[in-house]
Motif scaffolding. Structure first.
Motif, PDB file in Angstrom:
ATOM      1  N   GLY A  35       0.803  -1.216   0.000  1.00  0.00           N
ATOM      2  CA  GLY A  35       0.000   0.000   0.000  1.00  0.00           C
ATOM      3  C   GLY A  35       0.832   1.260   0.000  1.00  0.00           C
ATOM      4  N   TRP A  36       0.197   2.337  -0.423  1.00  0.00           N
ATOM      5  CA  TRP A  36       0.762   3.678  -0.307  1.00  0.00           C
ATOM      6  C   TRP A  36      -0.127   4.485   0.635  1.00  0.00           C
ATOM      7  N   PHE A  37       0.517   5.208   1.520  1.00  0.00           N
ATOM      8  CA  PHE A  37      -0.161   6.074   2.458  1.00  0.00           C
ATOM      9  C   PHE A  37       0.450   7.469   2.347  1.00  0.00           C
ATOM     10  N   ARG A  38      -0.224   8.454   2.901  1.00  0.00           N
ATOM     11  CA  ARG A  38       0.354   9.792   2.920  1.00  0.00           C
ATOM     12  C   ARG A  38      -0.050  10.513   4.189  1.00  0.00           C
ATOM     13  N   GLN A  39       0.787  11.468   4.570  1.00  0.00           N
ATOM     14  CA  GLN A  39       0.490  12.297   5.727  1.00  0.00           C
ATOM     15  C   GLN A  39       0.818  13.739   5.389  1.00  0.00           C
ATOM     16  N   ALA A  40      -0.213  14.549   5.374  1.00  0.00           N
ATOM     17  CA  ALA A  40      -0.050  15.973   5.116  1.00  0.00           C
ATOM     18  C   ALA A  40       0.259  16.695   6.422  1.00  0.00           C
ATOM     19  N   PRO A  41       0.871  17.868   6.352  1.00  0.00           N
ATOM     20  CA  PRO A  41       1.188  18.609   7.572  1.00  0.00           C
ATOM     21  C   PRO A  41      -0.052  18.843   8.431  1.00  0.00           C
ATOM     22  N   GLY A  42       0.053  18.480   9.697  1.00  0.00           N
ATOM     23  CA  GLY A  42      -1.034  18.700  10.625  1.00  0.00           C
ATOM     24  C   GLY A  42      -2.192  17.729  10.511  1.00  0.00           C
ATOM     25  N   LYS A  43      -2.034  16.708   9.674  1.00  0.00           N
ATOM     26  CA  LYS A  43      -3.118  15.744   9.489  1.00  0.00           C
ATOM     27  C   LYS A  43      -2.656  14.334   9.815  1.00  0.00           C
ATOM     28  N   GLU A  44      -3.617  13.451   9.993  1.00  0.00           N
ATOM     29  CA  GLU A  44      -3.293  12.065  10.245  1.00  0.00           C
ATOM     30  C   GLU A  44      -2.916  11.355   8.940  1.00  0.00           C
ATOM     31  N   ARG A  45      -2.174  10.278   9.092  1.00  0.00           N
ATOM     32  CA  ARG A  45      -1.816   9.485   7.927  1.00  0.00           C
ATOM     33  C   ARG A  45      -3.070   8.818   7.357  1.00  0.00           C
ATOM     34  N   GLU A  46      -3.167   8.793   6.040  1.00  0.00           N
ATOM     35  CA  GLU A  46      -4.333   8.207   5.391  1.00  0.00           C
ATOM     36  C   GLU A  46      -3.885   7.242   4.294  1.00  0.00           C
ATOM     37  N   GLY A  47      -4.713   6.250   4.041  1.00  0.00           N
ATOM     38  CA  GLY A  47      -4.435   5.322   2.963  1.00  0.00           C
ATOM     39  C   GLY A  47      -4.738   5.947   1.618  1.00  0.00           C
ATOM     40  N   VAL A  48      -3.868   5.714   0.662  1.00  0.00           N
ATOM     41  CA  VAL A  48      -4.033   6.252  -0.685  1.00  0.00           C
ATOM     42  C   VAL A  48      -4.424   5.145  -1.659  1.00  0.00           C
ATOM     43  N   SER A  49      -3.699   4.042  -1.600  1.00  0.00           N
ATOM     44  CA  SER A  49      -3.936   2.972  -2.549  1.00  0.00           C
ATOM     45  C   SER A  49      -3.371   1.671  -2.025  1.00  0.00           C
ATOM     46  N   CYS A  50      -3.898   0.562  -2.542  1.00  0.00           N
ATOM     47  CA  CYS A  50      -3.419  -0.760  -2.134  1.00  0.00           C
ATOM     48  C   CYS A  50      -3.539  -1.703  -3.322  1.00  0.00           C
ATOM     49  N   ILE A  51      -2.597  -2.633  -3.402  1.00  0.00           N
ATOM     50  CA  ILE A  51      -2.657  -3.661  -4.443  1.00  0.00           C
ATOM     51  C   ILE A  51      -2.399  -5.007  -3.783  1.00  0.00           C
ATOM     52  N   ASP A  52      -3.247  -5.983  -4.095  1.00  0.00           N
ATOM     53  CA  ASP A  52      -3.036  -7.292  -3.479  1.00  0.00           C
ATOM     54  C   ASP A  52      -2.139  -8.144  -4.375  1.00  0.00           C
ATOM     55  N   SER A  53      -1.859  -9.363  -3.923  1.00  0.00           N
ATOM     56  CA  SER A  53      -0.913 -10.199  -4.667  1.00  0.00           C
ATOM     57  C   SER A  53      -1.626 -11.295  -5.449  1.00  0.00           C
ATOM     58  N   SER A  54      -2.925 -11.109  -5.692  1.00  0.00           N
ATOM     59  CA  SER A  54      -3.643 -12.061  -6.524  1.00  0.00           C
ATOM     60  C   SER A  54      -3.135 -11.981  -7.961  1.00  0.00           C
ATOM     61  N   THR A  55      -3.514 -12.951  -8.755  1.00  0.00           N
ATOM     62  CA  THR A  55      -3.077 -12.986 -10.155  1.00  0.00           C
ATOM     63  C   THR A  55      -3.485 -11.708 -10.881  1.00  0.00           C
ATOM     64  N   ASP A  56      -4.690 -11.228 -10.565  1.00  0.00           N
ATOM     65  CA  ASP A  56      -5.178 -10.017 -11.225  1.00  0.00           C
ATOM     66  C   ASP A  56      -4.591  -8.741 -10.636  1.00  0.00           C
ATOM     67  N   GLY A  57      -4.016  -8.853  -9.453  1.00  0.00           N
ATOM     68  CA  GLY A  57      -3.480  -7.657  -8.804  1.00  0.00           C
ATOM     69  C   GLY A  57      -4.563  -6.629  -8.549  1.00  0.00           C
ATOM     70  N   THR A  58      -5.597  -7.008  -7.815  1.00  0.00           N
ATOM     71  CA  THR A  58      -6.706  -6.096  -7.539  1.00  0.00           C
ATOM     72  C   THR A  58      -6.211  -4.858  -6.817  1.00  0.00           C
ATOM     73  N   THR A  59      -6.718  -3.716  -7.264  1.00  0.00           N
ATOM     74  CA  THR A  59      -6.268  -2.441  -6.709  1.00  0.00           C
ATOM     75  C   THR A  59      -7.406  -1.692  -6.032  1.00  0.00           C
ATOM     76  N   TYR A  60      -7.040  -0.848  -5.099  1.00  0.00           N
ATOM     77  CA  TYR A  60      -7.994  -0.055  -4.342  1.00  0.00           C
ATOM     78  C   TYR A  60      -7.439   1.365  -4.242  1.00  0.00           C
ATOM     79  N   TYR A  61      -8.352   2.337  -4.244  1.00  0.00           N
ATOM     80  CA  TYR A  61      -7.939   3.732  -4.187  1.00  0.00           C
ATOM     81  C   TYR A  61      -8.848   4.531  -3.260  1.00  0.00           C
TER      82      TYR A  61
END
Length: 123
Positions: A35-61
């Motif tokens: 996964g990729w996460f980000r943290q902006a100044p003064g904010k909590e870390r948030e999830g940006v995207s994720c990719i699983d390890s299935s054959t299709d490589g399902t992605t989430y945003y």
């Protein structure tokens, strides 16, 4: 020793693009969710995207990046990427790569973390 090293951050104008990379060592990414996460100044870390390890490589945003960001993985290079297009000032943050220690599916449950790379979107 497991290491995740992000690169590719920098200063970019609004509407521009960047590609972040996350290179792993001491750990093989191909069986685990990443996964990729980000943290902006003064904010909590948030999830940006994720990719699983299935054959299709399902992605989430996160809704805020859907249609603009693309996550991908190159198992041969043990590297994951985040292509970021149409960047906005609100995308400014430190971006972190994370790899689950044991799970192939998203969301991440118990990840290893990189140290982050700074992305600044400004004119």
């Amino acid at each position: 020793q497991v290491q995740l090293v992000e690169s590719g951050g920098g200063l970019v104008q609004p509407g521009g693009f960047l590609r972040l990379s996350c290179a792993a060592s001491g750990f093989t990414l191909d069986s685990y969710a990443i996964g990729w996460f980000r943290q902006a100044p003064g904010k909590e870390r948030e999830g940006v995207s994720c990719i699983d390890s299935s054959t299709d490589g399902t992605t989430y945003y996160a809704d805020s990046v859907k249609g603009r960001f693309t996550i991908s993985r190159d198992n041969a290079k043990n590297t994951v990427y985040l292509q970021m297009n149409s960047l906005k000032p609100e995308d400014t943050a430190v971006y972190y790569c994370a790899a689950d220690r044991s799970s192939w599916s998203c969301p991440l449950r118990d990840p290893y973390w990189g140290k982050g790379t700074l992305v600044t979107v400004s004119s």
